[in-house]
Design a protein around this motif. Structure first.
Motif, PDB file in Angstrom:
ATOM      1  N   ALA A  27      -8.240   1.831  -9.312  1.00  0.00           N
ATOM      2  CA  ALA A  27      -6.861   1.765  -8.852  1.00  0.00           C
ATOM      3  C   ALA A  27      -5.972   2.687  -9.677  1.00  0.00           C
ATOM      4  CB  ALA A  27      -6.341   0.328  -8.946  1.00  0.00           C
ATOM      5  N   ARG A  28      -4.977   3.267  -9.026  1.00  0.00           N
ATOM      6  CA  ARG A  28      -4.085   4.199  -9.713  1.00  0.00           C
ATOM      7  C   ARG A  28      -2.981   3.489 -10.488  1.00  0.00           C
ATOM      8  NH1 ARG A  28      -2.703   4.702  -4.249  1.00  0.00           N
ATOM      9  NH2 ARG A  28      -0.669   3.798  -3.759  1.00  0.00           N
ATOM     10  N   ASP A  29      -2.664   2.225 -10.091  1.00  0.00           N
ATOM     11  CA  ASP A  29      -1.604   1.491 -10.756  1.00  0.00           C
ATOM     12  C   ASP A  29      -1.828  -0.006 -10.586  1.00  0.00           C
ATOM     13  OD1 ASP A  29      -0.719   0.837  -8.144  1.00  0.00           O
ATOM     14  OD2 ASP A  29       0.599   2.579  -8.091  1.00  0.00           O
TER      15      ASP A  29
ATOM     16  N   THR B  36       4.506  -6.277 -11.360  1.00  0.00           N
ATOM     17  CA  THR B  36       4.162  -6.470  -9.958  1.00  0.00           C
ATOM     18  C   THR B  36       4.358  -7.935  -9.613  1.00  0.00           C
ATOM     19  OG1 THR B  36       2.518  -4.695 -10.016  1.00  0.00           O
ATOM     20  CG2 THR B  36       2.325  -6.296  -8.240  1.00  0.00           C
TER      21      THR B  36
ATOM     22  N   GLY C 107       3.606   1.496  -1.660  1.00  0.00           N
ATOM     23  CA  GLY C 107       4.217   1.685  -2.963  1.00  0.00           C
ATOM     24  C   GLY C 107       5.169   0.609  -3.439  1.00  0.00           C
TER      25      GLY C 107
ATOM     26  N   ASP D  94      -9.685  -1.132   3.498  1.00  0.00           N
ATOM     27  CA  ASP D  94      -8.993  -0.736   2.275  1.00  0.00           C
ATOM     28  C   ASP D  94      -8.922   0.784   2.213  1.00  0.00           C
ATOM     29  OD1 ASP D  94      -8.002  -0.316  -0.218  1.00  0.00           O
ATOM     30  OD2 ASP D  94      -9.665  -1.245  -1.305  1.00  0.00           O
TER      31      ASP D  94
ATOM     32  N   ALA E   2      -7.846   2.661   0.046  1.00  0.00           N
ATOM     33  CA  ALA E   2      -8.101   3.191  -1.294  1.00  0.00           C
ATOM     34  C   ALA E   2      -9.571   3.095  -1.674  1.00  0.00           C
ATOM     35  CB  ALA E   2      -7.258   2.423  -2.320  1.00  0.00           C
TER      36      ALA E   2
ATOM     37  N   LEU F 260      -4.016  -5.232  -4.948  1.00  0.00           N
ATOM     38  CA  LEU F 260      -4.453  -5.120  -3.558  1.00  0.00           C
ATOM     39  C   LEU F 260      -5.969  -4.988  -3.454  1.00  0.00           C
ATOM     40  CD1 LEU F 260      -1.753  -2.757  -2.011  1.00  0.00           C
ATOM     41  CD2 LEU F 260      -2.031  -5.207  -1.620  1.00  0.00           C
ATOM     42  N   ARG F 261      -6.568  -4.159  -4.299  1.00  0.00           N
ATOM     43  CA  ARG F 261      -8.017  -3.978  -4.251  1.00  0.00           C
ATOM     44  C   ARG F 261      -8.730  -5.267  -4.667  1.00  0.00           C
ATOM     45  NH1 ARG F 261     -11.457   0.616  -5.312  1.00  0.00           N
ATOM     46  NH2 ARG F 261     -12.178  -0.248  -3.359  1.00  0.00           N
TER      47      ARG F 261
ATOM     48  N   THR G 197      -0.135  -2.275  -8.890  1.00  0.00           N
ATOM     49  CA  THR G 197       0.002  -2.772  -7.518  1.00  0.00           C
ATOM     50  C   THR G 197      -1.278  -2.551  -6.730  1.00  0.00           C
ATOM     51  OG1 THR G 197       2.375  -2.291  -7.535  1.00  0.00           O
ATOM     52  CG2 THR G 197       1.337  -2.581  -5.386  1.00  0.00           C
ATOM     53  N   GLN G 198      -1.840  -1.346  -6.817  1.00  0.00           N
ATOM     54  CA  GLN G 198      -3.073  -1.065  -6.094  1.00  0.00           C
ATOM     55  C   GLN G 198      -4.224  -1.907  -6.640  1.00  0.00           C
ATOM     56  OE1 GLN G 198      -5.462   2.728  -6.322  1.00  0.00           O
ATOM     57  NE2 GLN G 198      -4.625   3.001  -4.267  1.00  0.00           N
TER      58      GLN G 198
ATOM     59  N   ARG H 147       0.828  -1.208   0.000  1.00  0.00           N
ATOM     60  CA  ARG H 147       0.000   0.000   0.000  1.00  0.00           C
ATOM     61  C   ARG H 147       0.863   1.260   0.000  1.00  0.00           C
ATOM     62  NH1 ARG H 147      -4.683  -2.276   4.114  1.00  0.00           N
ATOM     63  NH2 ARG H 147      -6.077  -3.022   2.484  1.00  0.00           N
TER      64      ARG H 147
END
Length: 215
Positions: free
Chosen positions: A198-200, A124, A98, A143, A145, A206-207, A202-203, A96
């Motif tokens: 999600a911004r990228d 990732t 980064g 979460d 985000a 996670l989401r 990785t996120q 989370r």
């Protein structure tokens, strides 16, 4: 061209062991070492590595604090966390904050070099051996985000792409594995990011873990 790496770990023997292991490979060049986050930030500025290998449990500025400091300073060098099997919640915090992925410290040289190359190329990486624990950690944690809106349902193909993103594969590799054009894969990735808010990449992983899409 070899990937330039900095090793960040408070244990001298661990750093020396990782350096010695990577020294066997001609694909990776260890350009610096650091014993904590503060020293790591200095070394990153000095040597401009391609990848940071980061321990999470360190005195002073630990791994997550280091990631947060890197983000605050707009340092975009990809970070690969090296962790132990019982660090699921710390790994979640690191992702989370980064980090591009994680590997357990008992990985083989081939796995370590492969992981370094994956994050260096923008991928990732989630190691299967720890994914179940990470899923449990995600399922019991809020979460940050979460925008409060529902996640739009992914298509079967988008789900396939998401699983491969979580496996650390690049768009080109995903295209080869799914027998698709690379441009088509890029479109699927864009839709996955949009639907998961999600911004990228990785996120997005996670989401997806939090929502049970990958679990």
């Amino acid at each position: 061209m070899s990937v330039r790496v900095i090793i960040v770990d408070d244990q001298t023997l661990v750093r020396q062991g990782i350096r010695g292991l990577l020294g066997i490979s001609d694909e990776v060049d260890v350009v610096a070492e650091a014993s904590d986050g503060a020293e790591a930030l200095e070394k990153i500025a000095e040597v401009s590595p391609d990848v940071v290998l980061l321990d999470l449990r360190m005195p002073g500025m630990d791994g997550i604090a280091t990631l947060e400091a890197m983000r605050a300073a707009d340092i975009t060098v990809p970070v690969l966390v090296l962790t132990t099997f019982d660090d699921a919640e710390l790994v979640l915090g690191a992702m989370r904050a980064g980090a591009r992925g994680y590997l357990l410290k008992d990985v083989t040289l081939e796995q370590l070099v492969g992981g370094i190359r994956t994050v260096a190329s923008g991928g990732t990486l989630l190691q299967p051996a720890m994914t179940e624990r990470l899923i449990k950690a995600v399922s019991t944690a809020p979460d940050p985000a979460d925008s409060g809106g529902p996640i739009e349902r992914l298509t079967e193909r988008e789900t396939d792409v998401l699983h491969l993103i979580a496996g650390g594969y690049s768009n080109r590799e995903i295209a080869q594995m799914l027998h698709l054009a690379e441009g088509t894969v890029k479109n699927h990735v864009s839709m996955v990011l949009m639907k998961l808010q999600a911004r990228d990449r990785t996120q997005a992983v996670l989401r997806a873990l939090h929502a049970g899409v990958l679990g």
